[in-house]
Design a protein around this motif. Structure first.
Motif, PDB file in Angstrom:
ATOM      1  N   ASP A  53      69.757 -30.478  30.088  1.00 19.53           N
ATOM      2  CA  ASP A  53      68.696 -30.195  31.063  1.00 19.53           C
ATOM      3  C   ASP A  53      67.594 -31.227  30.877  1.00 19.53           C
ATOM      4  O   ASP A  53      66.940 -31.275  29.830  1.00 19.53           O
ATOM      5  N   ILE A  54      67.387 -32.033  31.895  1.00 19.07           N
ATOM      6  CA  ILE A  54      66.516 -33.202  31.776  1.00 19.07           C
ATOM      7  C   ILE A  54      65.449 -33.170  32.864  1.00 19.07           C
ATOM      8  O   ILE A  54      65.737 -32.892  34.027  1.00 19.07           O
ATOM      9  N   VAL A  55      64.209 -33.441  32.469  1.00 15.36           N
ATOM     10  CA  VAL A  55      63.096 -33.500  33.418  1.00 15.36           C
ATOM     11  C   VAL A  55      62.378 -34.822  33.245  1.00 15.36           C
ATOM     12  O   VAL A  55      61.975 -35.187  32.139  1.00 15.36           O
ATOM     13  N   LEU A  56      62.222 -35.555  34.346  1.00 18.61           N
ATOM     14  CA  LEU A  56      61.386 -36.751  34.360  1.00 18.61           C
ATOM     15  C   LEU A  56      60.012 -36.355  34.873  1.00 18.61           C
ATOM     16  O   LEU A  56      59.892 -35.571  35.822  1.00 18.61           O
ATOM     17  N   MET A  57      58.959 -36.897  34.265  1.00 16.46           N
ATOM     18  CA  MET A  57      57.597 -36.506  34.621  1.00 16.46           C
ATOM     19  C   MET A  57      56.743 -37.745  34.872  1.00 16.46           C
ATOM     20  O   MET A  57      56.799 -38.705  34.095  1.00 16.46           O
ATOM     21  N   ALA A  58      55.961 -37.703  35.937  1.00 16.93           N
ATOM     22  CA  ALA A  58      55.089 -38.833  36.255  1.00 16.93           C
ATOM     23  C   ALA A  58      53.898 -38.326  37.049  1.00 16.93           C
ATOM     24  O   ALA A  58      53.942 -37.256  37.662  1.00 16.93           O
ATOM     25  N   ASP A  59      52.828 -39.115  37.051  1.00 17.56           N
ATOM     26  CA  ASP A  59      51.620 -38.757  37.790  1.00 17.56           C
ATOM     27  C   ASP A  59      51.573 -39.376  39.178  1.00 17.56           C
ATOM     28  O   ASP A  59      50.681 -39.059  39.965  1.00 17.56           O
ATOM     29  N   SER A  60      52.515 -40.269  39.477  1.00 16.98           N
ATOM     30  CA  SER A  60      52.524 -40.906  40.795  1.00 16.98           C
ATOM     31  C   SER A  60      53.963 -41.024  41.303  1.00 16.98           C
ATOM     32  O   SER A  60      54.907 -41.111  40.503  1.00 16.98           O
ATOM     33  N   PRO A  61      54.154 -41.033  42.627  1.00 22.87           N
ATOM     34  CA  PRO A  61      55.504 -41.183  43.190  1.00 22.87           C
ATOM     35  C   PRO A  61      56.159 -42.492  42.765  1.00 22.87           C
ATOM     36  O   PRO A  61      57.366 -42.540  42.511  1.00 22.87           O
ATOM     37  N   GLN A  62      55.358 -43.542  42.680  1.00 24.38           N
ATOM     38  CA  GLN A  62      55.916 -44.846  42.330  1.00 24.38           C
ATOM     39  C   GLN A  62      56.483 -44.838  40.907  1.00 24.38           C
ATOM     40  O   GLN A  62      57.583 -45.366  40.663  1.00 24.38           O
ATOM     41  N   ASP A  63      55.732 -44.241  39.973  1.00 26.41           N
ATOM     42  CA  ASP A  63      56.211 -44.189  38.593  1.00 26.41           C
ATOM     43  C   ASP A  63      57.483 -43.339  38.481  1.00 26.41           C
ATOM     44  O   ASP A  63      58.407 -43.687  37.741  1.00 26.41           O
ATOM     45  N   ALA A  81      77.460 -39.142  35.002  1.00 24.54           N
ATOM     46  CA  ALA A  81      77.217 -38.783  36.394  1.00 24.54           C
ATOM     47  C   ALA A  81      76.139 -37.711  36.474  1.00 24.54           C
ATOM     48  O   ALA A  81      75.991 -36.885  35.560  1.00 24.54           O
ATOM     49  N   VAL A  82      75.398 -37.724  37.562  1.00 21.65           N
ATOM     50  CA  VAL A  82      74.334 -36.746  37.800  1.00 21.65           C
ATOM     51  C   VAL A  82      74.808 -35.744  38.842  1.00 21.65           C
ATOM     52  O   VAL A  82      75.407 -36.117  39.853  1.00 21.65           O
ATOM     53  N   ASN A  83      74.566 -34.473  38.583  1.00 19.15           N
ATOM     54  CA  ASN A  83      74.873 -33.423  39.552  1.00 19.15           C
ATOM     55  C   ASN A  83      73.734 -33.364  40.566  1.00 19.15           C
ATOM     56  O   ASN A  83      72.685 -32.797  40.313  1.00 19.15           O
ATOM     57  N   MET A  84      73.949 -33.962  41.731  1.00 16.30           N
ATOM     58  CA  MET A  84      72.880 -34.045  42.718  1.00 16.30           C
ATOM     59  C   MET A  84      72.535 -32.692  43.333  1.00 16.30           C
ATOM     60  O   MET A  84      71.432 -32.503  43.841  1.00 16.30           O
ATOM     61  N   THR A  87      69.800 -31.531  41.191  1.00 11.50           N
ATOM     62  CA  THR A  87      68.716 -32.495  40.983  1.00 11.50           C
ATOM     63  C   THR A  87      67.681 -32.355  42.102  1.00 11.50           C
ATOM     64  O   THR A  87      68.003 -32.569  43.273  1.00 11.50           O
ATOM     65  N   LYS A  88      66.462 -31.979  41.751  1.00 15.83           N
ATOM     66  CA  LYS A  88      65.395 -31.750  42.736  1.00 15.83           C
ATOM     67  C   LYS A  88      64.109 -32.390  42.250  1.00 15.83           C
ATOM     68  O   LYS A  88      63.976 -32.757  41.079  1.00 15.83           O
ATOM     69  N   VAL A  89      63.153 -32.491  43.146  1.00 17.78           N
ATOM     70  CA  VAL A  89      61.807 -32.959  42.812  1.00 17.78           C
ATOM     71  C   VAL A  89      60.819 -31.849  43.130  1.00 17.78           C
ATOM     72  O   VAL A  89      60.882 -31.239  44.204  1.00 17.78           O
ATOM     73  N   VAL A  90      59.915 -31.572  42.189  1.00 19.45           N
ATOM     74  CA  VAL A  90      58.812 -30.632  42.412  1.00 19.45           C
ATOM     75  C   VAL A  90      57.514 -31.414  42.264  1.00 19.45           C
ATOM     76  O   VAL A  90      57.292 -32.060  41.236  1.00 19.45           O
TER      77      VAL A  90
END
Length: 319
Positions: A53-63, A81-84, A87-90
């Motif tokens: 379970d992996i979460v990417l975190m950033a303060d801007s859309p570009q990052d 492979a990534v299970n799309m 895979t979501k963005v919040v």
């Protein structure tokens, strides 16, 4: 006979360790890149990892999009492979509208959603846990009904035996982060227990919870939650093994408790302990104190809650 030339057997205990080693490189790739993670005080957190379970975190859309590109390259190089579908963005914030920026994984657009379940907890983009609370209550009520049917089928009469599996059910709630996400819903959890006790005793819907608790010896939900708060503070924020990020977070919520009293987690904890005359002990909590006096605090919690039930009982019986 089939020869297995790569991978490990399903259920192999070595699998989590190997997978962790396999993914360890990506943390360094993100750290060494110039892209910024979400900022927690002076610490940037670009990624959260728990098994797969992996979460990417950033303060801007570009990052965030750049982090995703780093992921794409890493996964391709390592035949992953990534299970799309999962895979979501919040985009967290209190505004009405979702982020207008689109995010892509190797040409595939990633869906932006209002809420997402991570490690069993439903996170909403506005920072509340209402949906998670509803899900938990529904699951617990369903589990309680199954338990009642099982007990009736087995014709169990002994209250102590009946309460044992129910207490275990309550413990699972306490142990799975309730002090973090559930303080607003504490009364609802008490109602769930009261409903269960009424059913096993055949009591009227007008019978108050404190009467049922005294009759059965069943501790209030608050007892489990308050002990859970102490355990959370001890193991997550104050222990030698606590991460610097966790320690910083604890310092922050203590420092800012008066700024957002309605939403600050620490404020809710402190108010609950003060309500039951344990505020002084709570205000002076530290690792050594909890190790030495933890058991005594647990006993005091139970005694104060018992005193409250007895007080309500005497009030209802007085002319």
């Amino acid at each position: 006979m089939l020869k297995i030339l790569n991978g490990v057997l399903q259920g192999e205990t070595l699998s989590p360790t190997l997978f962790t080693l396999y993914l360890d490189e990506i943390t360094m790739l993100l750290k060494n890149s110039n892209e910024k993670g979400a900022k927690l005080f002076a610490t940037e957190i670009p990624i959260l990892l728990y098994a797969d379970d992996i979460v990417l975190m950033a303060d801007s859309p570009q990052d965030l999009q750049t982090q995703i590109k780093i992921w794409i390259k890493f996964f391709k190089n390592n035949c992953l492979a990534v299970n799309m579908d999962k895979t979501k963005v919040v985009v967290f914030g209190r505004g009405r509208h979702l982020c207008k920026h689109d995010f892509y994984y190797d040409g595939t657009k990633i869906e932006i959603v209002n809420n997402y379940r991570y490690l069993g907890v439903e996170f909403h983009r506005k920072g509340h846990f209402k949906l998670h609370q509803v899900n938990i209550m529904n699951k617990r009520e369903a589990a309680t009904n199954v338990l009642l049917n099982t007990l009736r089928s087995a014709k169990v009469q002994d209250i102590k035996i009946i309460l044992r599996p129910f207490t275990t059910l309550v413990e699972t709630i306490r142990l799975y982060g309730f002090p973090i996400w559930g303080m607003k819903f504490l009364d609802n959890m008490e109602k769930l227990q009261t409903k269960f006790l009424r059913k096993i005793l055949g009591a009227s819907n007008l019978t108050p919870g404190h009467v049922l608790g005294l009759e059965t010896g069943c501790k209030p939900i608050k007892s489990h939650i308050m002990k859970g708060i102490l355990i959370t503070i001890l193991n997550t924020f104050l222990a030698e093994t606590s991460t610097e990020e966790a320690k910083d977070c604890f310092k922050y919520i203590r420092r800012e408790e008066n700024q957002c009293p309605n939403s600050n987690m620490y404020t809710k904890w402190r108010n609950l302990f003060r309500k039951y005359n344990i505020g002084k002990e709570f205000d002076n909590l530290n690792y050594t104190y909890l190790i030495i006096h933890g058991a005594a605090l647990h006993n005091k919690i139970d005694q104060e809650l018992l005193n409250e039930d007895v007080k309500y009982m005497l009030m209802t019986e007085s002319p």
